[in-house]
Design an enzyme around this catalytic site. Structure first.
Site, PDB file in Angstrom:
ATOM      1  CG  HIS A  68     -64.918-124.005 -89.117  1.00  0.00           C
ATOM      2  ND1 HIS A  68     -64.937-124.663 -90.328  1.00  0.00           N
ATOM      3  CD2 HIS A  68     -66.209-123.801 -88.789  1.00  0.00           C
ATOM      4  CE1 HIS A  68     -66.171-124.854 -90.716  1.00  0.00           C
ATOM      5  NE2 HIS A  68     -66.981-124.321 -89.800  1.00  0.00           N
ATOM      6  N   GLY A  69     -61.504-123.467 -90.592  1.00  0.00           N
ATOM      7  CA  GLY A  69     -61.072-123.887 -91.927  1.00  0.00           C
ATOM      8  C   GLY A  69     -62.083-124.835 -92.558  1.00  0.00           C
ATOM      9  CD  GLU A  70     -63.090-126.786 -98.362  1.00  0.00           C
ATOM     10  OE1 GLU A  70     -63.701-126.029 -99.142  1.00  0.00           O
ATOM     11  OE2 GLU A  70     -62.172-127.568 -98.711  1.00  0.00           O
ATOM     12  CD  GLU A  78     -73.010-122.509 -87.564  1.00  0.00           C
ATOM     13  OE1 GLU A  78     -73.519-121.595 -86.876  1.00  0.00           O
ATOM     14  OE2 GLU A  78     -72.450-122.291 -88.641  1.00  0.00           O
TER      15      GLU A  78
END
Length: 189
Positions: free
Chosen positions: A9-11, A82
């Site tokens: 995923h993006g930051e 996660e």
């Protein structure tokens, strides 16, 4: 064969603040949205049959941005969620160095089993297709460790919005266990 493009995923706001996110939803920050948009633009003309994501918001939002030009809905799965960091969740990562791990951190064996089940799911659900799947730093490491048959500490850390290709040529349902040693090495998730 399944072409599985595995993406982180993006930051997020918490990535930038070095906060252990684990299984909290998370929110992309401006940089994270820009990273996802850059991948979207790079992938706009590439063939993708399916987009799959962790069911956590930061990955789902990233996947939705990347999938926009394709007009394909994103399918979510908790298999790509996660690692559960238990009592470490929400803590400032630099403060965790050297601390004993809480008993409620998801075991590495369980994490690697989820990774194996994820590969099994992709291989059987999307035969002969191209899939872009958006996950997280540690689960993506586990997926790659199962795929390559190596230890997790042998898998290079993925940066935010990085994409890697895994070509699935067989089912992972009965894959032998991956060595779960070196459990205490983790990175910002």
């Amino acid at each position: 064969m399944v072409k599985l493009y595995l993406m982180r995923h993006g930051e997020t706001v918490d990535n930038a603040r070095q906060i252990m996110q684990g299984q909290v939803q998370g929110e992309l920050n401006d940089m994270g949205r820009q990273q996802a948009e850059a991948v979207r633009d790079e992938w706009a003309d590439r063939h993708v049959d399916a987009f799959v994501s962790s069911d956590l918001k930061r990955s789902y939002d990233t996947a939705c941005i990347v999938a926009q030009p394709h007009g394909i809905s994103v399918v979510t799965t908790p298999l790509l969620r996660e690692r559960d960091w238990g009592d470490f969740t929400g803590r400032y990562i630099p403060d965790l160095k050297g601390l004993p791990w809480p008993d409620n951190v998801e075991s590495l064996d369980h994490l690697l089993d989820r990774a194996r089940r994820f590969l099994h799911y992709i291989y059987n659900t999307y035969p002969n297709q191209t899939v872009l799947a958006v996950g997280h730093g540690i689960i993506n490491k586990a997926v790659q460790a199962v795929y390559h048959g190596c230890k997790m500490n042998q898998v290079t850390r993925m940066t935010n919005a990085e994409v890697r290709l895994l070509e699935l040529t067989h089912d992972y349902e009965s894959e032998a266990g991956v060595d779960a040693t070196n459990d205490k090495n983790f990175c910002i998730t």
